[in-house]
Design an enzyme around this catalytic site. Sequence first.
Site, PDB file in Angstrom:
ATOM      1  N   HIS A  55      -1.301   2.240  -2.599  1.00 27.10           N
ATOM      2  CA  HIS A  55      -1.042   0.948  -1.973  1.00 27.10           C
ATOM      3  C   HIS A  55      -1.765  -0.207  -2.657  1.00 27.10           C
ATOM      4  O   HIS A  55      -1.973  -1.272  -2.058  1.00 27.10           O
ATOM      5  CB  HIS A  55      -1.439   0.995  -0.486  1.00 27.10           C
ATOM      6  N   GLU A 102       1.675   6.575  -5.930  1.00 29.00           N
ATOM      7  CA  GLU A 102       2.289   5.244  -5.946  1.00 29.00           C
ATOM      8  C   GLU A 102       1.234   4.149  -6.013  1.00 29.00           C
ATOM      9  O   GLU A 102       0.213   4.216  -5.325  1.00 29.00           O
ATOM     10  CB  GLU A 102       3.136   5.072  -4.689  1.00 29.00           C
ATOM     11  N   HIS A 138      12.131   0.706  -3.429  1.00 27.87           N
ATOM     12  CA  HIS A 138      11.213   0.421  -2.334  1.00 27.87           C
ATOM     13  C   HIS A 138      12.010  -0.154  -1.172  1.00 27.87           C
ATOM     14  O   HIS A 138      12.825  -1.045  -1.355  1.00 27.87           O
ATOM     15  CB  HIS A 138      10.187  -0.595  -2.834  1.00 27.87           C
TER      16      HIS A 138
END
Length: 382
Positions: A185, A209, A285
């Site tokens: 994140h 990610e 996304h």
Amino acid sequence: MKIRSYQMWKVQPRWLFLKIETDEGIAGWGEPVIEGRADTVRTAVDELMGQLIGKDAANIEDHWQQMYRSGFYRGGPEVMSAIAGIDQALWDIKGRALGVPIYQLLGGACRDKLRVYRWIGGDRPSDIREQALLAHEQGYTALKMNGTEELHYIDSFKKVQAVCDRVAAIRDALGFDMDIAVDFHGRVHKSMAKVLARELDAYKLMFIEEPVLSENIEALREIARYTPTPIATGERMFSRWDFKKLLSDGYVDIIQPDLSHAGGISEVKKIAAMAEAYDVAVAPHCPLGPVALAACVQIDCCTPNVFIQEQSLGIHYNRGGDLLDYIKDPAIFTYKDGFIELPSGKGLCVDPDEAVLERAASEPHNWKNPIWRNFDGTIAEW
């Protein structure tokens, strides 16, 4: 078929819907929003739509070029999100006018079905094992979770171990029947990202990610030396020009452009083609609403290097509204064994319910990013 008018609805949990109408009675939908700055994007849509009223709705590429290039100052999350929502709506109009899904206008289907993953946990993940078991019972074969709470530039290994313990709990419960992605994140600075990536190797993740913020992509070179796990990033990149260096540097395995942030269907199709030339996968996304997801699905259907799709059903952000609450036919997003069937309707193949939107817009959201601080009081990345 001229663009006649438009309307927007700001609704819970943090979404903005756009409807563009034409003089022939055909309308299209878009979802132009950047989380936490919906009103800024709304103003940008107003500014851009002023240039399009009275224009031929079919000339999508020309409209995109005008919206992007007519501004001396270009790009950025708010402007590109405004362009994205307008672009989605124009493609929806064209598909509805021609009686086909949008993907049929972009080369046609290149797959039979589309794999999706589910979010579990929250901003500060908890109850991971139970939520993973529930996802498995629901038929999902892949999930994603936030890895860590806030981390300082150099922080305690105790926090790293806590991430590993949570992932280990899923592996212990489900083995390799569930693929796992861990989202850093952008909360993790380079020094700790190296440590965390290496420690997670033992759990054979589907991908990690945003191991660092997109403005620090040069750090991916070093992080890639510490892990063979595929690296994903790109949700905070907004055009093909933003993705150029990321792809040419060669340290990313999966890009994650957002169909409501990165210029819409027109731009993400081009970004995905760029990625294919670098042998890079795409996983769009989408922690947003049904129009944004419908746009993603249209791109996914006709893009061979897409391998999985994020979707927001039950995500921890969805308070006051969820993915299926604002559409007439929730069945279009029915997931079976972790896959979604290719849509066969017209345009985006999704129909928002205006009556529901009107009621919801009477109590609009004011969603803002949480503000986190480190143990010493300094601002932390959320």
